[in-house]
Scaffold this active site. Structure first.
Site, PDB file in Angstrom:
ATOM      1  N   GLU A 121       0.682  -1.189   0.082  1.00  7.78           N
ATOM      2  CA  GLU A 121       0.114  -0.152   0.054  1.00  7.78           C
ATOM      3  C   GLU A 121       0.856   1.450   0.028  1.00  7.78           C
ATOM      4  O   GLU A 121       0.479   2.201   0.951  1.00  7.78           O
ATOM      5  CB  GLU A 121      -0.987   0.016   1.152  1.00  7.78           C
ATOM      6  CG  GLU A 121      -1.933  -1.167   1.177  1.00  7.78           C
ATOM      7  CD  GLU A 121      -2.591  -1.356   2.233  1.00  7.78           C
ATOM      8  OE1 GLU A 121      -2.532  -0.546   3.325  1.00  7.78           O
ATOM      9  OE2 GLU A 121      -3.403  -2.600   2.622  1.00  7.78           O
ATOM     10  N   ASN A 139       1.929  -5.175  -3.289  1.00  4.96           N
ATOM     11  CA  ASN A 139       0.701  -5.277  -2.766  1.00  4.96           C
ATOM     12  C   ASN A 139      -0.487  -4.120  -2.631  1.00  4.96           C
ATOM     13  O   ASN A 139       0.117  -3.316  -1.789  1.00  4.96           O
ATOM     14  CB  ASN A 139       0.583  -6.259  -1.489  1.00  4.96           C
ATOM     15  CG  ASN A 139      -0.733  -7.144  -1.373  1.00  4.96           C
ATOM     16  OD1 ASN A 139      -1.297  -7.326  -2.019  1.00  4.96           O
ATOM     17  ND2 ASN A 139      -1.200  -7.101   0.042  1.00  4.96           N
ATOM     18  N   HIS A 163     -10.572  -5.887  -1.957  1.00  6.28           N
ATOM     19  CA  HIS A 163     -11.526  -6.037  -0.734  1.00  6.28           C
ATOM     20  C   HIS A 163     -12.674  -5.051  -1.447  1.00  6.28           C
ATOM     21  O   HIS A 163     -12.738  -3.851  -1.701  1.00  6.28           O
ATOM     22  CB  HIS A 163     -10.998  -4.873   0.499  1.00  6.28           C
ATOM     23  CG  HIS A 163      -9.705  -5.608   0.978  1.00  6.28           C
ATOM     24  ND1 HIS A 163      -9.957  -6.791   1.814  1.00  6.28           N
ATOM     25  CD2 HIS A 163      -8.523  -5.531   1.249  1.00  6.28           C
ATOM     26  CE1 HIS A 163      -9.102  -7.216   2.501  1.00  6.28           C
ATOM     27  NE2 HIS A 163      -8.121  -6.625   1.964  1.00  6.28           N
ATOM     28  N   GLU A 180      -6.202 -10.401  -1.275  1.00  6.87           N
ATOM     29  CA  GLU A 180      -6.840 -10.391   0.068  1.00  6.87           C
ATOM     30  C   GLU A 180      -8.471 -10.472  -0.409  1.00  6.87           C
ATOM     31  O   GLU A 180      -9.232  -9.509   0.454  1.00  6.87           O
ATOM     32  CB  GLU A 180      -6.387  -9.093   0.990  1.00  6.87           C
ATOM     33  CG  GLU A 180      -5.055  -9.134   1.050  1.00  6.87           C
ATOM     34  CD  GLU A 180      -4.717  -7.850   2.037  1.00  6.87           C
ATOM     35  OE1 GLU A 180      -5.458  -7.191   2.408  1.00  6.87           O
ATOM     36  OE2 GLU A 180      -3.315  -7.599   1.789  1.00  6.87           O
ATOM     37  N   ASP A 236     -12.293 -10.151  -0.384  1.00  7.17           N
ATOM     38  CA  ASP A 236     -13.302 -10.486   0.438  1.00  7.17           C
ATOM     39  C   ASP A 236     -14.645  -9.509  -0.281  1.00  7.17           C
ATOM     40  O   ASP A 236     -14.173  -8.510  -0.914  1.00  7.17           O
ATOM     41  CB  ASP A 236     -13.415 -10.106   1.979  1.00  7.17           C
ATOM     42  CG  ASP A 236     -12.684  -8.862   2.489  1.00  7.17           C
ATOM     43  OD1 ASP A 236     -12.661  -8.057   1.623  1.00  7.17           O
ATOM     44  OD2 ASP A 236     -12.198  -9.086   3.482  1.00  7.17           O
TER      45      ASP A 236
HETATM   46  O1  G3I Z   1      -3.440  -7.481  19.433  1.00 10.77           O
HETATM   47  C1  G3I Z   1      -4.424  -6.576  19.895  1.00 10.77           C
HETATM   48  C2  G3I Z   1      -5.064  -7.051  21.153  1.00 10.77           C
HETATM   49  O2  G3I Z   1      -3.901  -7.218  21.950  1.00 10.77           O
HETATM   50  C3  G3I Z   1      -6.091  -5.981  21.530  1.00 10.77           C
HETATM   51  O3  G3I Z   1      -6.647  -6.504  22.715  1.00 10.77           O
HETATM   52  C4  G3I Z   1      -7.095  -5.859  20.524  1.00 10.77           C
HETATM   53  C5  G3I Z   1      -7.899  -4.676  20.744  1.00 10.77           C
HETATM   54  O4  G3I Z   1      -8.560  -4.245  19.712  1.00 10.77           O
HETATM   55  O5  G3I Z   1      -6.469  -5.448  19.079  1.00 10.77           O
HETATM   56  C6  G3I Z   1      -5.564  -6.349  18.738  1.00 10.77           C
HETATM   57  O6  G3I Z   1      -4.829  -5.679  17.666  1.00 10.77           O
HETATM   58  C7  G3I Z   1      -5.748  -5.839  16.340  1.00 10.77           C
HETATM   59  C8  G3I Z   1      -5.092  -6.364  15.418  1.00 10.77           C
HETATM   60  O7  G3I Z   1      -6.007  -6.462  14.257  1.00 10.77           O
HETATM   61  C9  G3I Z   1      -4.883  -8.048  15.724  1.00 10.77           C
HETATM   62  O8  G3I Z   1      -6.179  -8.820  15.826  1.00 10.77           O
HETATM   63  C10 G3I Z   1      -5.867  -4.348  15.864  1.00 10.77           C
HETATM   64  O9  G3I Z   1      -6.484  -3.669  16.906  1.00 10.77           O
HETATM   65  C11 G3I Z   1      -6.483  -4.331  14.711  1.00 10.77           C
HETATM   66  O10 G3I Z   1      -6.570  -2.798  14.063  1.00 10.77           O
HETATM   67  C12 G3I Z   1      -5.765  -5.185  13.550  1.00 10.77           C
HETATM   68  O11 G3I Z   1      -6.388  -5.111  12.495  1.00 10.77           O
HETATM   69  C13 G3I Z   1      -6.149  -5.633  11.374  1.00 10.77           C
HETATM   70  C14 G3I Z   1      -5.652  -4.551  10.150  1.00 10.77           C
HETATM   71  O12 G3I Z   1      -5.042  -5.337   9.127  1.00 10.77           O
HETATM   72  C15 G3I Z   1      -4.750  -3.546  10.777  1.00 10.77           C
HETATM   73  O13 G3I Z   1      -4.918  -2.436   9.774  1.00 10.77           O
HETATM   74  C16 G3I Z   1      -6.709  -6.699  10.833  1.00 10.77           C
HETATM   75  O14 G3I Z   1      -6.772  -7.888  11.853  1.00 10.77           O
HETATM   76  C17 G3I Z   1      -6.175  -7.311   9.419  1.00 10.77           C
HETATM   77  O15 G3I Z   1      -7.055  -8.218   8.746  1.00 10.77           O
HETATM   78  C18 G3I Z   1      -6.031  -6.181   8.513  1.00 10.77           C
HETATM   79  O16 G3I Z   1      -5.143  -6.633   7.221  1.00 10.77           O
HETATM   80  C19 G3I Z   1      -5.103  -5.778   6.214  1.00 10.77           C
HETATM   81  C20 G3I Z   1      -3.959  -6.062   5.592  1.00 10.77           C
HETATM   82  O17 G3I Z   1      -2.717  -6.425   6.400  1.00 10.77           O
HETATM   83  C21 G3I Z   1      -3.587  -5.125   4.498  1.00 10.77           C
HETATM   84  N1  G3I Z   1      -4.583  -5.056   3.622  1.00 10.77           N
HETATM   85  C22 G3I Z   1      -5.669  -4.610   4.178  1.00 10.77           C
HETATM   86  C23 G3I Z   1      -6.189  -5.614   5.101  1.00 10.77           C
HETATM   87  C24 G3I Z   1      -7.811  -5.082   6.064  1.00 10.77           C
HETATM   88  O18 G3I Z   1      -7.419  -3.730   6.526  1.00 10.77           O
END
Ligand code: G3I
Length: 325
Positions: free
Chosen positions: A129, A170, A206, A239, A241
């Protein structure tokens, strides 16, 4: 026949991103993965914040659990991601690093992470990105610290750490021919022209049933795939969905299935197409409901791991005889 066998017969990857907690705790999650897919991407566990929590300290345990599962089940691993503006540790982003030190940090990280997974990770999202919607370079900490050559530095460092891995760029919102995909096209043309090792492009896909209509914009998606293939790049959906308003209806699920079908069919027409990946596989675990209130059901299996119309559409595409390409 599961998707896995159909894709393997065609020499393609099919598979989702994987989260380490359900993989460790929920047998149906692991069973479905190994039955249906031949590749996995760690959803979060290879990102800087999780794998590099303090300078020079790496925590590979969660990502190793995913790569160990993949290897034990004959699945490939797609690594995600070595350079991104999100999910970086505070120790990294809270300092305005001088250019030289930032380059050292970037090289150290890539050498350590891509080096650790050399021979295991078959393809890396090296840079994620980096282009804004208007086609310009996105303002990121790496751009601020290093300048535009951070991309070339990252790809070169990845090639050094793992000479066998496919190195991908990507991004999202770049499926159709538009200002963003034009910017990515210019960027990758320039990098390739300068001899930088970039091997493929990942289209995140997405999508939403009320967003990019792949049935309407199919020709634009196909033209876009074609121009990147003409650069000599491999093509990946990384990715996908397709979110929809909850609760899902028979109509919205059918519409979703046609979007999945449209994307996979357009890709299958391209000889350079290598892999079709979704961002999760069961509606039980997906980033969508956390991010888009009132939306979800974006994946090919429902929350009980039952196939949805989207799954059937993917299966039908993979069953269709390969087009003369
Ligand atoms: O690990 C912490 C945890 O300790 C805490 O309790 C919890 C509370 O909200 O947060 C947890 O972290 C989260 C993390 O995912 C792991 O679950 C973050 O808040 C959350 O923001 C994070 O989101 C991820 C996101 O990327 C971040 O931008 C999503 O799971 C993940 O699916 C998403 O993936 C991205 C790709 O990497 C790049 N392309 C877009 C895609 C969708 O946004």
């Amino acid at each position: 026949m599961p998707l896995r066998e159909l894709a393997t017969q065609r020499g393609l990857w099919i598979g989702p991103c994987v989260a380490s907690t359900p993989l460790a705790t929920e047998p149906a999650y692991a069973e479905t993965l190994r039955r249906e897919f031949n590749v996995v991407t760690p959803e979060n566990d290879m990102k800087w914040a999780l794998i590099h929590p303090a300078r020079g300290r790496y925590d590979f345990a969660r990502a190793d659990a995913i790569t160990g599962f993949a290897t034990a089940n004959g699945m490939a691993v797609h690594g995600h991601t070595l350079v991104w503006h999100n999910q970086n540790p505070a120790w990294l982003t809270s300092t305005a690093w001088p250019r030289d030190e930032a380059i050292t940090l970037l090289r150290e990280h890539i050498a350590a992470v891509a080096g650790h997974y050399a021979g295991t990770v078959a393809a890396w999202d090296v840079v994620n990105e980096a282009i804004a919607n208007d086609g310009s370079l996105r303002q990121t900490p790496w751009l601020d610290w290093i300048g535009p050559d951070y991309l070339a530095i990252a790809f070169r460092a990845a090639a050094e750490a793992d000479p066998q891995a496919k190195l991908l760029y990507n991004d999202y919102g770049a499926e159709a021919v538009n200002a963003k995909s034009d910017g990515i096209y210019r960027l990758l043309s320039d990098l390739l022209g300068a001899g930088v090792p970039v091997h493929g492009i990942g289209f995140q896909c997405h999508l939403a049933i009320d967003g990019l209509d792949i049935a309407r914009d199919r020709a634009s998606f196909a033209r876009n795939l074609q121009r990147f293939a003409a650069l000599g790049l491999e093509l990946y959906v990384t990715e996908m969905d397709v979110r929809l308003p909850l609760p899902a209806t028979a109509g919205s699920l059918a519409h979703q299935a046609e979007i999945y079908r449209g994307v996979l069919e357009a890709c299958l027409a391209q000889p350079a197409f290598r892999g079709f990946q979704t961002w999760g596989f069961t509606d039980k675990y997906s980033w969508i409901p956390h991010r888009f209130l009132g939306q979800g059901a974006a994946l090919p299996l429902d929350e009980h791991y039952r196939p949805k119309p989207a799954y059937d559409a993917l299966r039908e595409c993979l069953l269709a005889p390969p087009a003369a390409r």
